[in-house]
Design a protein around this motif. Structure first.
Motif, PDB file in Angstrom:
ATOM      1  N   UNK A   1       0.827  -1.320   0.125  1.00  0.00           N
ATOM      2  CA  UNK A   1       0.139   0.088   0.062  1.00  0.00           C
ATOM      3  C   UNK A   1       0.801   1.289  -0.002  1.00  0.00           C
ATOM      4  N   UNK A   2       1.973   1.140   0.820  1.00  0.00           N
ATOM      5  CA  UNK A   2       2.752   2.313   0.782  1.00  0.00           C
ATOM      6  C   UNK A   2       3.499   2.734  -0.502  1.00  0.00           C
ATOM      7  N   UNK A   3       4.002   1.470  -1.224  1.00  0.00           N
ATOM      8  CA  UNK A   3       4.525   1.651  -2.680  1.00  0.00           C
ATOM      9  C   UNK A   3       3.603   2.276  -3.553  1.00  0.00           C
ATOM     10  N   UNK A   4       2.293   2.045  -3.430  1.00  0.00           N
ATOM     11  CA  UNK A   4       1.153   2.256  -4.281  1.00  0.00           C
ATOM     12  C   UNK A   4       0.952   3.646  -4.037  1.00  0.00           C
ATOM     13  N   UNK A   5       1.049   4.170  -3.072  1.00  0.00           N
ATOM     14  CA  UNK A   5       0.521   5.624  -2.559  1.00  0.00           C
ATOM     15  C   UNK A   5       1.616   6.355  -2.871  1.00  0.00           C
ATOM     16  N   UNK A   6       3.179   5.941  -2.741  1.00  0.00           N
ATOM     17  CA  UNK A   6       4.059   6.761  -3.031  1.00  0.00           C
ATOM     18  C   UNK A   6       4.451   6.916  -4.572  1.00  0.00           C
ATOM     19  N   UNK A   7       3.966   6.020  -5.347  1.00  0.00           N
ATOM     20  CA  UNK A   7       3.963   6.027  -6.587  1.00  0.00           C
ATOM     21  C   UNK A   7       3.843   7.334  -7.331  1.00  0.00           C
ATOM     22  N   UNK A   8       2.599   7.730  -7.145  1.00  0.00           N
ATOM     23  CA  UNK A   8       2.119   9.014  -7.919  1.00  0.00           C
ATOM     24  C   UNK A   8       2.810  10.381  -7.502  1.00  0.00           C
ATOM     25  N   UNK A   9       3.163  10.438  -6.097  1.00  0.00           N
ATOM     26  CA  UNK A   9       3.846  11.586  -5.625  1.00  0.00           C
ATOM     27  C   UNK A   9       5.115  11.348  -6.193  1.00  0.00           C
ATOM     28  N   UNK A  10       6.021  10.282  -6.518  1.00  0.00           N
ATOM     29  CA  UNK A  10       7.380  10.451  -6.864  1.00  0.00           C
ATOM     30  C   UNK A  10       7.242  11.005  -8.370  1.00  0.00           C
ATOM     31  N   UNK A  11       6.255  10.671  -9.218  1.00  0.00           N
ATOM     32  CA  UNK A  11       6.037  10.774 -10.418  1.00  0.00           C
ATOM     33  C   UNK A  11       5.790  12.372 -10.625  1.00  0.00           C
ATOM     34  N   UNK A  12       5.063  12.992  -9.501  1.00  0.00           N
ATOM     35  CA  UNK A  12       4.755  14.294  -9.656  1.00  0.00           C
ATOM     36  C   UNK A  12       6.047  15.241  -9.452  1.00  0.00           C
ATOM     37  N   UNK A  13       6.794  14.679  -8.510  1.00  0.00           N
ATOM     38  CA  UNK A  13       8.191  15.249  -7.915  1.00  0.00           C
ATOM     39  C   UNK A  13       8.945  15.438  -9.270  1.00  0.00           C
ATOM     40  N   UNK A  14       9.076  14.127  -9.957  1.00  0.00           N
ATOM     41  CA  UNK A  14       9.928  14.234 -11.283  1.00  0.00           C
ATOM     42  C   UNK A  14       9.456  15.145 -12.213  1.00  0.00           C
ATOM     43  N   UNK A  15       8.201  15.172 -12.285  1.00  0.00           N
ATOM     44  CA  UNK A  15       7.646  16.136 -13.278  1.00  0.00           C
ATOM     45  C   UNK A  15       7.792  17.687 -13.108  1.00  0.00           C
ATOM     46  N   UNK A  16       7.708  17.667 -11.763  1.00  0.00           N
ATOM     47  CA  UNK A  16       8.039  19.426 -11.224  1.00  0.00           C
ATOM     48  C   UNK A  16       9.465  19.525 -11.537  1.00  0.00           C
ATOM     49  N   UNK A  17      10.323  18.614 -11.209  1.00  0.00           N
ATOM     50  CA  UNK A  17      11.853  18.916 -11.234  1.00  0.00           C
ATOM     51  C   UNK A  17      12.171  18.932 -12.687  1.00  0.00           C
ATOM     52  N   UNK A  18      11.412  18.319 -13.604  1.00  0.00           N
ATOM     53  CA  UNK A  18      11.707  18.302 -15.075  1.00  0.00           C
ATOM     54  C   UNK A  18      11.320  19.547 -15.698  1.00  0.00           C
ATOM     55  N   UNK A  19      10.131  20.243 -15.208  1.00  0.00           N
ATOM     56  CA  UNK A  19       9.573  21.356 -15.494  1.00  0.00           C
ATOM     57  C   UNK A  19      10.355  22.791 -14.868  1.00  0.00           C
ATOM     58  N   UNK A  20      10.925  22.576 -13.873  1.00  0.00           N
ATOM     59  CA  UNK A  20      11.880  23.428 -13.271  1.00  0.00           C
ATOM     60  C   UNK A  20      12.981  23.625 -14.142  1.00  0.00           C
ATOM     61  N   UNK A  21      13.610  22.585 -14.551  1.00  0.00           N
ATOM     62  CA  UNK A  21      14.815  22.552 -15.396  1.00  0.00           C
ATOM     63  C   UNK A  21      14.603  23.134 -16.750  1.00  0.00           C
ATOM     64  N   UNK A  22      13.445  22.919 -17.404  1.00  0.00           N
ATOM     65  CA  UNK A  22      12.835  23.693 -18.487  1.00  0.00           C
ATOM     66  C   UNK A  22      12.983  25.072 -18.526  1.00  0.00           C
ATOM     67  N   UNK A  23      12.182  25.630 -17.271  1.00  0.00           N
ATOM     68  CA  UNK A  23      12.183  27.199 -17.148  1.00  0.00           C
ATOM     69  C   UNK A  23      13.532  27.654 -16.648  1.00  0.00           C
ATOM     70  N   UNK A  24      14.581  27.002 -16.218  1.00  0.00           N
ATOM     71  CA  UNK A  24      15.907  27.348 -15.963  1.00  0.00           C
ATOM     72  C   UNK A  24      16.798  27.303 -17.118  1.00  0.00           C
ATOM     73  N   UNK A  25      16.497  26.549 -17.835  1.00  0.00           N
ATOM     74  CA  UNK A  25      17.586  26.397 -19.202  1.00  0.00           C
ATOM     75  C   UNK A  25      16.732  27.711 -20.151  1.00  0.00           C
ATOM     76  N   UNK A  26      15.585  27.950 -19.982  1.00  0.00           N
ATOM     77  CA  UNK A  26      15.235  29.210 -20.695  1.00  0.00           C
ATOM     78  C   UNK A  26      15.387  30.485 -20.082  1.00  0.00           C
ATOM     79  N   UNK A  27      15.586  30.615 -18.672  1.00  0.00           N
ATOM     80  CA  UNK A  27      15.946  31.866 -18.141  1.00  0.00           C
ATOM     81  C   UNK A  27      17.618  31.925 -18.367  1.00  0.00           C
ATOM     82  N   UNK A  28      18.240  30.850 -18.280  1.00  0.00           N
ATOM     83  CA  UNK A  28      19.679  31.147 -18.465  1.00  0.00           C
ATOM     84  C   UNK A  28      19.883  31.541 -19.776  1.00  0.00           C
ATOM     85  N   UNK A  29      19.190  30.850 -20.903  1.00  0.00           N
ATOM     86  CA  UNK A  29      19.440  31.366 -22.279  1.00  0.00           C
ATOM     87  C   UNK A  29      19.021  32.767 -22.349  1.00  0.00           C
TER      88      UNK A  29
END
Length: 136
Positions: free
Chosen positions: A8-36
């Motif tokens: 149950x803990x693994x099932x509940x942790x799965x979406x949060x981990x995916x959300x965190x990775x999506x947010x990190x990827x989104x931040x990386x895109x914004x940072x690339x644009x800001x630096x450019x």
């Protein structure tokens, strides 16, 4: 019986981990644009924009000109600090960024991003909100 709580803990942790990775990827895109933008690297800044944005501005020079004129706090600033992010129903991310522009005026930039057909995150928009109490 002890396997259930762990499963149950693994099932509940799965979406949060995916959300965190999506947010990190989104931040990386914004940072690339800001630096450019800070280097006036129009092509790299343009590459971070979603296809719908690129359709409105069919080349990098037009795009950076629009940013320079309409999003000056994003284009040139004293500080650029990531804030909260949230997932949206449209399978995207909204990322807040606290910006202080080159004149010392505080802004919040609300970036929206979605995953493109090629699987990469791209910026679909940026809404600038001037801090309360600042003059126009």
């Amino acid at each position: 019986m002890r396997a259930w709580p762990a499963l149950l803990l693994l099932v509940l942790a799965g979406p949060a981990a995916a959300d965190d990775s999506a947010r990190a990827a989104a931040r990386a895109v914004i940072a690339r644009q800001e630096q450019a933008l800070s280097r006036d690297d129009a092509q790299t800044a343009y590459d971070q924009a979603a296809p719908a944005i690129r359709a409105l501005f069919p080349n990098a020079d037009l795009f950076i000109g629009m940013v320079r004129n309409q999003y000056r706090p994003v284009y040139r600033h004293r500080s650029f600090v990531f804030g909260d992010a949230r997932d949206t129903e449209a399978a995207g991310v909204v990322q807040l960024v606290a910006i202080q522009d080159e004149y010392g005026v505080d802004w919040t930039a609300e970036y929206s991003l979605v995953r493109d057909a090629d699987g990469q995150w791209r910026i679909t928009g940026c809404r600038l909100i001037k801090a309360p109490g600042t003059s126009a």
